[in-house]
Write a protein that holds these residues in place. Structure first.
Motif, PDB file in Angstrom:
ATOM      1  N   GLN A   1       0.964  -1.382   0.133  1.00 43.71           N
ATOM      2  CA  GLN A   1       0.055  -0.134   0.020  1.00 43.71           C
ATOM      3  C   GLN A   1       0.991   1.146   0.090  1.00 43.71           C
ATOM      4  OE1 GLN A   1      -3.295   0.114   2.750  1.00 43.71           O
ATOM      5  NE2 GLN A   1      -3.461   2.334   2.591  1.00 43.71           N
ATOM      6  N   HIS A   2       2.084   1.355   0.719  1.00 41.56           N
ATOM      7  CA  HIS A   2       3.022   2.341   0.643  1.00 41.56           C
ATOM      8  C   HIS A   2       4.216   1.645   0.210  1.00 41.56           C
ATOM      9  CE1 HIS A   2       1.305   4.987   4.032  1.00 41.56           C
ATOM     10  NE2 HIS A   2       0.713   5.031   2.969  1.00 41.56           N
ATOM     11  N   TYR A   3       4.835   2.405  -1.017  1.00 41.42           N
ATOM     12  CA  TYR A   3       5.760   1.913  -1.877  1.00 41.42           C
ATOM     13  C   TYR A   3       6.809   2.915  -1.840  1.00 41.42           C
ATOM     14  CZ  TYR A   3       2.657   4.551  -4.428  1.00 41.42           C
ATOM     15  OH  TYR A   3       1.734   5.550  -4.709  1.00 41.42           O
ATOM     16  N   SER A   4       6.731   4.253  -1.809  1.00 41.63           N
ATOM     17  CA  SER A   4       7.620   5.258  -2.066  1.00 41.63           C
ATOM     18  C   SER A   4       8.968   4.895  -0.833  1.00 41.63           C
ATOM     19  CB  SER A   4       7.591   6.505  -1.812  1.00 41.63           C
ATOM     20  OG  SER A   4       6.294   7.000  -2.601  1.00 41.63           O
TER      21      SER A   4
ATOM     22  N   SER B   1      -1.306   2.323  -4.991  1.00 43.70           N
ATOM     23  CA  SER B   1      -2.419   3.129  -4.638  1.00 43.70           C
ATOM     24  C   SER B   1      -3.502   2.844  -5.545  1.00 43.70           C
ATOM     25  CB  SER B   1      -1.824   4.530  -4.999  1.00 43.70           C
ATOM     26  OG  SER B   1      -0.865   5.024  -3.974  1.00 43.70           O
TER      27      SER B   1
ATOM     28  N   THR C   1      -6.075   0.836   8.568  1.00 41.37           N
ATOM     29  CA  THR C   1      -5.611   0.975   7.178  1.00 41.37           C
ATOM     30  C   THR C   1      -6.516   0.035   6.477  1.00 41.37           C
ATOM     31  OG1 THR C   1      -3.841  -0.348   6.568  1.00 41.37           O
ATOM     32  CG2 THR C   1      -3.422   1.880   7.469  1.00 41.37           C
ATOM     33  N   ASN C   2      -6.432   0.039   4.942  1.00 38.84           N
ATOM     34  CA  ASN C   2      -7.078  -0.844   4.085  1.00 38.84           C
ATOM     35  C   ASN C   2      -6.392  -2.108   4.094  1.00 38.84           C
ATOM     36  OD1 ASN C   2      -8.989   1.160   3.353  1.00 38.84           O
ATOM     37  ND2 ASN C   2      -7.894   1.859   1.431  1.00 38.84           N
TER      38      ASN C   2
ATOM     39  N   GLU D   1     -10.830   5.115   8.227  1.00 39.87           N
ATOM     40  CA  GLU D   1     -10.233   4.462   9.209  1.00 39.87           C
ATOM     41  C   GLU D   1     -11.201   3.850  10.057  1.00 39.87           C
ATOM     42  OE1 GLU D   1      -8.975   7.382   8.236  1.00 39.87           O
ATOM     43  OE2 GLU D   1      -6.980   7.155   7.448  1.00 39.87           O
TER      44      GLU D   1
ATOM     45  N   HIS E   1      -2.059  14.584   7.037  1.00 42.40           N
ATOM     46  CA  HIS E   1      -2.238  13.529   5.705  1.00 42.40           C
ATOM     47  C   HIS E   1      -3.731  13.059   5.720  1.00 42.40           C
ATOM     48  CE1 HIS E   1      -1.670  10.378   8.760  1.00 42.40           C
ATOM     49  NE2 HIS E   1      -2.142   9.739   8.006  1.00 42.40           N
ATOM     50  N   ARG E   2      -4.278  13.371   6.736  1.00 42.43           N
ATOM     51  CA  ARG E   2      -5.844  12.591   6.809  1.00 42.43           C
ATOM     52  C   ARG E   2      -6.486  13.227   5.551  1.00 42.43           C
ATOM     53  NH1 ARG E   2      -4.798   9.877  11.060  1.00 42.43           N
ATOM     54  NH2 ARG E   2      -5.160   8.563   9.372  1.00 42.43           N
TER      55      ARG E   2
ATOM     56  N   HIS F   1       3.675  14.407   3.864  1.00 42.50           N
ATOM     57  CA  HIS F   1       3.318  13.015   3.293  1.00 42.50           C
ATOM     58  C   HIS F   1       2.921  13.179   1.838  1.00 42.50           C
ATOM     59  CE1 HIS F   1       0.333   9.595   2.920  1.00 42.50           C
ATOM     60  NE2 HIS F   1       0.654   9.323   4.071  1.00 42.50           N
TER      61      HIS F   1
ATOM     62  N   ARG G   1       0.405  11.900   0.079  1.00 42.24           N
ATOM     63  CA  ARG G   1      -0.903  12.350  -0.392  1.00 42.24           C
ATOM     64  C   ARG G   1      -1.189  13.848  -0.042  1.00 42.24           C
ATOM     65  NH1 ARG G   1      -6.567  10.971   0.326  1.00 42.24           N
ATOM     66  NH2 ARG G   1      -5.967   8.586   0.833  1.00 42.24           N
TER      67      ARG G   1
HETATM   68  C1  UD1 Z   1      -2.890   5.469   4.523  1.00 43.17           C
HETATM   69  C2  UD1 Z   1      -4.168   5.096   5.265  1.00 43.17           C
HETATM   70  C3  UD1 Z   1      -4.114   5.840   6.730  1.00 43.17           C
HETATM   71  C4  UD1 Z   1      -2.778   6.022   7.337  1.00 43.17           C
HETATM   72  C5  UD1 Z   1      -1.898   6.454   6.149  1.00 43.17           C
HETATM   73  C6  UD1 Z   1      -0.384   6.480   7.146  1.00 43.17           C
HETATM   74  C7  UD1 Z   1      -6.023   3.943   4.511  1.00 43.17           C
HETATM   75  C8  UD1 Z   1      -7.506   4.129   4.200  1.00 43.17           C
HETATM   76  N1  UD1 Z   1      -5.483   5.056   4.874  1.00 43.17           N
HETATM   77  O1  UD1 Z   1      -3.233   6.825   4.185  1.00 43.17           O
HETATM   78  O2  UD1 Z   1      -5.230   5.219   7.662  1.00 43.17           O
HETATM   79  O3  UD1 Z   1      -2.961   6.823   8.373  1.00 43.17           O
HETATM   80  O4  UD1 Z   1      -1.808   5.563   5.118  1.00 43.17           O
HETATM   81  O5  UD1 Z   1       0.635   7.119   6.246  1.00 43.17           O
HETATM   82  O6  UD1 Z   1      -5.712   2.909   4.425  1.00 43.17           O
HETATM   83  N2  UD1 Z   1       1.481   7.636  -1.951  1.00 43.17           N
HETATM   84  C9  UD1 Z   1       2.968   7.999  -2.573  1.00 43.17           C
HETATM   85  N3  UD1 Z   1       3.680   6.872  -2.014  1.00 43.17           N
HETATM   86  C10 UD1 Z   1       3.366   5.977  -1.213  1.00 43.17           C
HETATM   87  C11 UD1 Z   1       2.025   5.894  -0.597  1.00 43.17           C
HETATM   88  C12 UD1 Z   1       0.952   6.930  -1.189  1.00 43.17           C
HETATM   89  O7  UD1 Z   1       3.162   8.539  -3.423  1.00 43.17           O
HETATM   90  O8  UD1 Z   1       4.280   5.274  -0.803  1.00 43.17           O
HETATM   91  C13 UD1 Z   1       0.566   8.793  -2.595  1.00 43.17           C
HETATM   92  C14 UD1 Z   1      -0.366   8.255  -3.784  1.00 43.17           C
HETATM   93  O9  UD1 Z   1      -0.429   9.320  -4.460  1.00 43.17           O
HETATM   94  C15 UD1 Z   1      -1.678   7.870  -2.902  1.00 43.17           C
HETATM   95  C16 UD1 Z   1      -1.697   8.784  -2.043  1.00 43.17           C
HETATM   96  O10 UD1 Z   1      -0.319   8.901  -1.431  1.00 43.17           O
HETATM   97  O11 UD1 Z   1      -2.824   7.934  -4.132  1.00 43.17           O
HETATM   98  C17 UD1 Z   1      -2.412   8.196  -0.595  1.00 43.17           C
HETATM   99  O12 UD1 Z   1      -2.050   6.735  -0.203  1.00 43.17           O
HETATM  100  P1  UD1 Z   1      -2.958   5.843   0.417  1.00 43.17           P
HETATM  101  O13 UD1 Z   1      -2.057   4.678   0.733  1.00 43.17           O
HETATM  102  O14 UD1 Z   1      -4.102   5.499  -0.318  1.00 43.17           O
HETATM  103  O15 UD1 Z   1      -3.512   6.601   1.613  1.00 43.17           O
HETATM  104  P2  UD1 Z   1      -2.759   7.300   2.656  1.00 43.17           P
HETATM  105  O16 UD1 Z   1      -3.386   8.761   2.719  1.00 43.17           O
HETATM  106  O17 UD1 Z   1      -1.300   7.165   2.576  1.00 43.17           O
END
Ligand code: UD1
Ligand code: UDP
Length: 359
Positions: free
Chosen positions: A36-39, A63, A95-96, A128, A204-205, A238, A240
């Motif tokens: 879900q996180h990858y950066s 994402s 998280t998801n 969440e 970042h919420r 963050h 997002r």
């Molecule tokens: C997610 C969680 C949140 C948690 C947060 C921790 C859900 C619904 N949300 O939110 O509860 O507090 O992680 O940080 O599970 N992106 C990147 N690189 C990454 C990850 C994300 O560029 O490694 C960008 C993408 O554009 C993506 C956006 O961030 O669309 C949001 O990422 P996402 O994982 O959907 O939600 P978070 O806001 O990170």
């Protein structure tokens, strides 16, 4: 065997004490990273700094929309669980990744342990909150960090014998890493900061940063703080939030925007800040543990213990309230008691899972 499912920055940090305890006790486990996180600075950096073993499985879901991401995680997790057949599947937080991992496991009739169970903001607009409620109701082991989290579960009819109050693994993570951070991290020097002479910010919420009005109001409050106090406002952004600031074409004035920090750097920055402004769950807890005042830029919190002990105030996405909180800082009574446990949550959780294994 224990299956550790994780996918985002806070899950890597809060699962790290559990992974370390499995290693220490020679317990058979595997790590499944959903991606879900990858950066680099949201993912790999934490494995490196916390010296965690590489994930055994990486799904690289990336994402997406809530449903799209959840569906991809579920199918990926299912494949791995069928192959590995763990005795217990552990998920952490809200998280998801957590909800999808728990649901895939429970449909395979595998036992699910939810680390940080029972937190409630009572705000169903938060993605969440949906994830927390659903995960708690399909879990077999509910590792509640505090008595109030336990009470939330009991009120929802969850059987008492499923709940174990362990404290929060964030305390373990802080205790295990603060000394290392103090030795290894020169972040204050690098950023030219003096202890207690700067503010630290995270935001970042979804409900804050995906809403133009709220995001602008938060930035207005932070810019006001910088102007009035003439102290640096350090804001690791963050991804997002970075994306939203760019998309909405919002200008940011006077704030020290940086890339997200590693845990050691961030811990060091948190522990020496004058005040932390945040909408993060983990940061509300960590500041409480570190004895640093926190202003939470939200209208509710699933961490009411921090309000009760006086480490945290809610200021909403409201520039005036943000400024008022900072103005009142000198009158805050520090020295509260940490309500999140003694730093042995990871050990307790692994003990319960090890007992489940032999059943
Ligand atoms: C997610 C969680 C949140 C948690 C947060 C921790 C859900 C619904 N949300 O939110 O509860 O507090 O992680 O940080 O599970 N992106 C990147 N690189 C990454 C990850 C994300 O560029 O490694 C960008 C993408 O554009 C993506 C956006 O961030 O669309 C949001 O990422 P996402 O994982 O959907 O939600 P978070 O806001 O990170
Ligand atoms: N964190 C970090 N670097 C940063 C910002 C935060 O290491 O630049 C850590 C912080 O110490 C805490 C965790 O990230 O442990 C909180 O994650 P986040 O705010 O992304 O998610 P939440 O806790 O709100 O789910």
């Amino acid at each position: 065997m224990i299956g550790v499912v994780l996918g985002t920055r806070p899950e890597i940090i809060k699962m790290s004490p559990i992974i370390r305890e499995c290693e220490r006790r020679g317990i058979d486990y595997f790590i499944l990273h959903t991606g879900q996180h990858y950066s680099y600075e949201m993912d790999r950096l934490f494995f490196e700094e916390l010296e965690l073993p590489d994930p055994d499985y990486s799904l690289d879901v990336g994402s997406g929309t809530h449903a799209g991401q959840t569906a991809k995680i579920m199918t990926g997790v299912e494949d791995v669980l069928v192959k590995e057949a763990p005795d217990v599947v552990l998920v952490q937080g809200d998280t998801n990744t957590v909800m999808a991992g728990a649901l895939a496991a429970s449909k395979l009739h595998m036992r699910v342990g939810h680390v940080e169970a029972g937190l409630r903001s009572f705000n169903r607009w938060m993605p969440e909150e949906i994830n927390r409620v659903l995960t708690d109701h399909i879990s077999d082991y509910l590792f509640a960090p505090t008595e109030s989290a336990r009470d939330n579960l009991l009120h929802e009819g969850i059987a008492e014998q499923k709940i174990c109050v362990t404290g929060n693994t964030v305390v373990d993570a802080v205790y295990q890493n603060l000394g290392i951070a103090q030795k290894k991290s020169n972040v204050l020097k690098e950023l030219d900061l003096e202890p207690r002479e700067y503010f630290l910010v995270t935001a970042h919420r979804q409900e804050n940063v995906d809403n133009r009005t709220r995001l602008k109001e938060i930035l207005k409050g932070l810019e006001g703080v910088q102007r009035e106090f003439s102290l640096p406002v350090v804001f690791p952004v963050h991804p997002r939030t970075e994306k939203r600031i760019k998309e909405l074409g919002i200008g940011v004035d006077g704030l020290n925007l940086t890339k997200p920090f590693g845990f050691l750097e961030f811990l060091q920055l948190e522990s020496q800040a004058k005040l932390v402004l945040t909408d993060s769950g983990g940061v509300q807890e960590e500041t409480c543990v570190l004895g640093v005042p926190c202003a939470t830029m939200r209208y509710d919190t699933e961490r009411p213990e921090t309000l009760d002990v006086g480490s945290n105030v809610l200021v909403g996405a409201d520039s005036k309230k943000i400024l008022e909180a900072v103005r009142s800082i000198e009158s805050w009574k520090c020295g509260w008691k940490n309500p999140y446990g003694d730093g042995i949550a990871g050990k307790m959780i692994v003990m319960v899972c090890a007992a489940a294994r032999s059943r």
